[in-house]
Design a protein around this motif. Structure first.
Motif, mmCIF file in Angstrom:
data_model
loop_
_atom_site.group_PDB
_atom_site.id
_atom_site.type_symbol
_atom_site.label_atom_id
_atom_site.label_comp_id
_atom_site.label_asym_id
_atom_site.label_seq_id
_atom_site.Cartn_x
_atom_site.Cartn_y
_atom_site.Cartn_z
ATOM 1 N N ILE A 1 0.851 -1.204 0.000
ATOM 2 C CA ILE A 1 0.000 0.000 0.000
ATOM 3 C C ILE A 1 0.879 1.243 0.000
ATOM 4 O O ILE A 1 0.624 2.197 -0.747
ATOM 5 C CB ILE A 1 -0.948 0.008 1.217
ATOM 6 C CG1 ILE A 1 -1.940 -1.154 1.139
ATOM 7 C CG2 ILE A 1 -1.704 1.333 1.293
ATOM 8 C CD1 ILE A 1 -2.768 -1.341 2.407
ATOM 9 N N LYS A 2 1.904 1.237 0.816
ATOM 10 C CA LYS A 2 2.815 2.391 0.874
ATOM 11 C C LYS A 2 3.520 2.588 -0.462
ATOM 12 O O LYS A 2 3.677 3.718 -0.933
ATOM 13 C CB LYS A 2 3.827 2.212 2.000
ATOM 14 C CG LYS A 2 3.227 2.353 3.394
ATOM 15 C CD LYS A 2 4.294 2.250 4.477
ATOM 16 C CE LYS A 2 3.685 2.500 5.855
ATOM 17 N NZ LYS A 2 4.695 2.437 6.939
ATOM 18 N N ARG A 3 3.945 1.493 -1.056
ATOM 19 C CA ARG A 3 4.660 1.582 -2.344
ATOM 20 C C ARG A 3 3.748 2.151 -3.429
ATOM 21 O O ARG A 3 4.146 3.055 -4.177
ATOM 22 C CB ARG A 3 5.161 0.202 -2.762
ATOM 23 C CG ARG A 3 6.019 0.206 -4.026
ATOM 24 C CD ARG A 3 6.448 -1.193 -4.397
ATOM 25 N NE ARG A 3 5.362 -1.950 -4.997
ATOM 26 C CZ ARG A 3 5.054 -1.928 -6.306
ATOM 27 N NH1 ARG A 3 5.751 -1.158 -7.145
ATOM 28 N NH2 ARG A 3 4.059 -2.654 -6.771
ATOM 29 N N THR A 4 2.528 1.650 -3.536
ATOM 30 C CA THR A 4 1.634 2.067 -4.628
ATOM 31 C C THR A 4 0.989 3.424 -4.391
ATOM 32 O O THR A 4 0.415 3.996 -5.316
ATOM 33 C CB THR A 4 0.537 1.013 -4.853
ATOM 34 O OG1 THR A 4 -0.191 0.785 -3.638
ATOM 35 C CG2 THR A 4 1.141 -0.306 -5.322
ATOM 36 N N SER A 5 1.062 3.941 -3.179
ATOM 37 C CA SER A 5 0.507 5.268 -2.915
ATOM 38 C C SER A 5 1.567 6.355 -2.942
ATOM 39 O O SER A 5 1.248 7.555 -2.863
ATOM 40 C CB SER A 5 -0.213 5.287 -1.559
ATOM 41 O OG SER A 5 0.683 4.971 -0.506
ATOM 42 N N ASP A 6 2.815 5.962 -3.082
ATOM 43 C CA ASP A 6 3.906 6.933 -3.133
ATOM 44 C C ASP A 6 3.811 7.782 -4.403
ATOM 45 O O ASP A 6 3.497 7.283 -5.481
ATOM 46 C CB ASP A 6 5.242 6.197 -3.103
ATOM 47 C CG ASP A 6 6.426 7.143 -3.120
ATOM 48 O OD1 ASP A 6 6.723 7.734 -2.075
ATOM 49 O OD2 ASP A 6 7.031 7.295 -4.202
ATOM 50 N N SER A 7 4.103 9.058 -4.269
ATOM 51 C CA SER A 7 3.973 9.988 -5.391
ATOM 52 C C SER A 7 4.853 9.593 -6.569
ATOM 53 O O SER A 7 4.422 9.657 -7.728
ATOM 54 C CB SER A 7 4.322 11.406 -4.936
ATOM 55 O OG SER A 7 4.264 12.308 -6.017
ATOM 56 N N ASP A 8 6.080 9.153 -6.298
ATOM 57 C CA ASP A 8 6.979 8.762 -7.389
ATOM 58 C C ASP A 8 6.431 7.554 -8.142
ATOM 59 O O ASP A 8 6.527 7.484 -9.379
ATOM 60 C CB ASP A 8 8.369 8.446 -6.839
ATOM 61 C CG ASP A 8 9.107 9.680 -6.343
ATOM 62 O OD1 ASP A 8 8.727 10.795 -6.780
ATOM 63 O OD2 ASP A 8 10.033 9.536 -5.526
ATOM 64 N N TYR A 9 5.864 6.609 -7.408
ATOM 65 C CA TYR A 9 5.278 5.433 -8.055
ATOM 66 C C TYR A 9 4.098 5.843 -8.926
ATOM 67 O O TYR A 9 3.963 5.404 -10.072
ATOM 68 C CB TYR A 9 4.826 4.423 -7.008
ATOM 69 C CG TYR A 9 4.022 3.269 -7.593
ATOM 70 C CD1 TYR A 9 4.658 2.157 -8.140
ATOM 71 C CD2 TYR A 9 2.622 3.306 -7.617
ATOM 72 C CE1 TYR A 9 3.928 1.111 -8.681
ATOM 73 C CE2 TYR A 9 1.887 2.263 -8.157
ATOM 74 C CZ TYR A 9 2.544 1.172 -8.697
ATOM 75 O OH TYR A 9 1.821 0.139 -9.246
ATOM 76 N N ARG A 10 3.253 6.714 -8.421
ATOM 77 C CA ARG A 10 2.037 7.113 -9.138
ATOM 78 C C ARG A 10 2.372 7.869 -10.423
ATOM 79 O O ARG A 10 1.742 7.673 -11.456
ATOM 80 C CB ARG A 10 1.143 7.957 -8.231
ATOM 81 C CG ARG A 10 0.504 7.140 -7.104
ATOM 82 C CD ARG A 10 -0.022 8.033 -5.990
ATOM 83 N NE ARG A 10 -1.118 8.875 -6.444
ATOM 84 C CZ ARG A 10 -2.392 8.494 -6.505
ATOM 85 N NH1 ARG A 10 -2.720 7.260 -6.155
ATOM 86 N NH2 ARG A 10 -3.334 9.323 -6.899
ATOM 87 N N THR A 11 3.378 8.725 -10.360
ATOM 88 C CA THR A 11 3.745 9.484 -11.561
ATOM 89 C C THR A 11 4.451 8.612 -12.595
ATOM 90 O O THR A 11 4.466 8.939 -13.780
ATOM 91 C CB THR A 11 4.649 10.674 -11.197
ATOM 92 O OG1 THR A 11 5.775 10.208 -10.452
ATOM 93 C CG2 THR A 11 3.896 11.698 -10.367
ATOM 94 N N SER A 12 5.025 7.494 -12.151
ATOM 95 C CA SER A 12 5.744 6.631 -13.095
ATOM 96 C C SER A 12 4.836 5.619 -13.781
ATOM 97 O O SER A 12 5.268 4.928 -14.706
ATOM 98 C CB SER A 12 6.860 5.868 -12.361
ATOM 99 O OG SER A 12 6.314 4.933 -11.450
#
Length: 336
Positions: free
Chosen positions: A155-166
């Motif tokens: 959940i933390k990984r997929t909600s991170d801003s860098d992950y979302r923009t990538s």
């Protein structure tokens, strides 16, 4: 004389005797074969397809995934769209010429394209796009106290801003066809002003009928359910159409199609209603207990889902004031 009888008369007599038996046997075998064929055809057409799952460590959550490359997935997803949008989807099936499943929105033909649902001339570029349906809508709320260490990390990984923009973006041509909304000016020809539970809201015209059905049932439920009545009384505003992109991503929000409503309650500051608003200072926001989150009453959620809306409160990245029109996800939830 004896030879004449053996070679001429006896074969004729035997033929007369055996012919009825042969006809009866032929009819029996033909009837049996036809019955088996009919039964197989009937079972194939009536039995619902199932989504093919890989190993799913997050089963029962919105991080659960399924095999988007499978032919059975294409068939059940297109069935879901046909069930959800019967007046818009004119046909779906398998195109042997291109060896792929197709779906028709009016006169526009889209291919499955490994789950990206693309126009024919874009199908060869499927890999650059995100899978069109990439999660299964959860059937139940998952209490955070049951989360595994692995799930919390994901959940933390997929909600991170860098992950979302990538993340890859969706190809939106299919939605453009469904809702006639490729440009803002084009879409706004379909945005209408509605009233929902006493509040004004602007939405896509396609939501007028399902939202009216939701309102009627909520009002009926409120007559003998005080919790539902309190929910109605405490609505501060209802927000709908708003042309904007999703935060941290280049995709369009469902609000930008006029396909989502946010029901804001009075006094919501006493509880948490949206993960993103508190994630800046509370990095364990996903573990906030359910009783510390504002919730619409369960009968209200049930009524919305009955009429094709999913509730953001069931997402792991929860948005408890948010309902969006996704009848295909509810069909998949029932048939997966």
């Amino acid at each position: 004389m004896k030879q004449f009888f053996l070679y001429r008369v006896l074969p004729f007599v035997l033929a007369l005797f055996l012919l009825p038996l042969g006809l009866a046997a032929f009819q029996f075998l033909s009837h049996t074969s036809h019955a088996k064929s009919h039964a197989t055809s009937h079972a194939t057409s009536q039995e619902p397809q199932k989504l093919t799952h890989p190993e799913a460590p997050f089963k029962g959550t919105d991080l659960e995934v399924f095999d988007m490359e499978a032919a059975t997935t294409a068939e059940i997803v297109f069935k879901a769209f046909k069930a959800g949008y019967p007046e818009k989807i004119s046909e779906y099936g398998y195109d042997a010429a291109v060896q792929d499943w197709f779906i028709m929105v009016g006169e526009k033909k889209f291919l499955w394209a490994k789950g990206r649902i693309l126009l024919e001339d874009e199908a060869s570029q499927a890999e650059q796009w995100r899978h069109y349906i990439d999660y299964l809508y959860p059937t139940e709320l998952v209490p955070p106290e049951s989360f595994s260490t692995e799930l919390i990390a994901e959940i933390k990984r997929t909600s991170d801003s860098d992950y979302r923009t990538s993340q890859k973006t969706y190809n939106l041509e299919f939605y453009h066809a469904l809702y006639d909304g490729k440009t803002r000016s084009q879409l706004e020809q379909h945005i209408v002003s509605l009233r929902f539970l006493g509040k004004k809201v602007n939405l896509h015209e396609d939501l007028a009928a399902p939202l009216a059905a939701v309102e009627k049932e909520i009002q009926a439920a409120a007559t003998n359910n005080q919790e539902v009545q309190d929910f109605v009384n405490k609505i501060s505003s209802v927000e709908g159409y708003n042309w904007r992109e999703i935060r941290d991503r280049q995709d369009r929000s469902f609000h930008s199609w006029g396909l989502a409503v946010d029901i804001l309650p009075k006094g919501w500051q006493q509880k948490n209603i949206y993960w993103s608003w508190i994630s800046e200072w509370n990095h364990n926001w996903m573990l906030i207990p359910l009783d510390r989150r504002w919730m619409p009453p369960q009968p209200v959620v049930d009524i919305f889902e009955k009429h094709g809306f999913v509730w953001g409160g069931k997402w792991l990245q929860w948005d408890n004031i948010h309902f969006e029109y996704r009848p295909e996800l509810l069909y998949l939830q029932e048939h997966h």
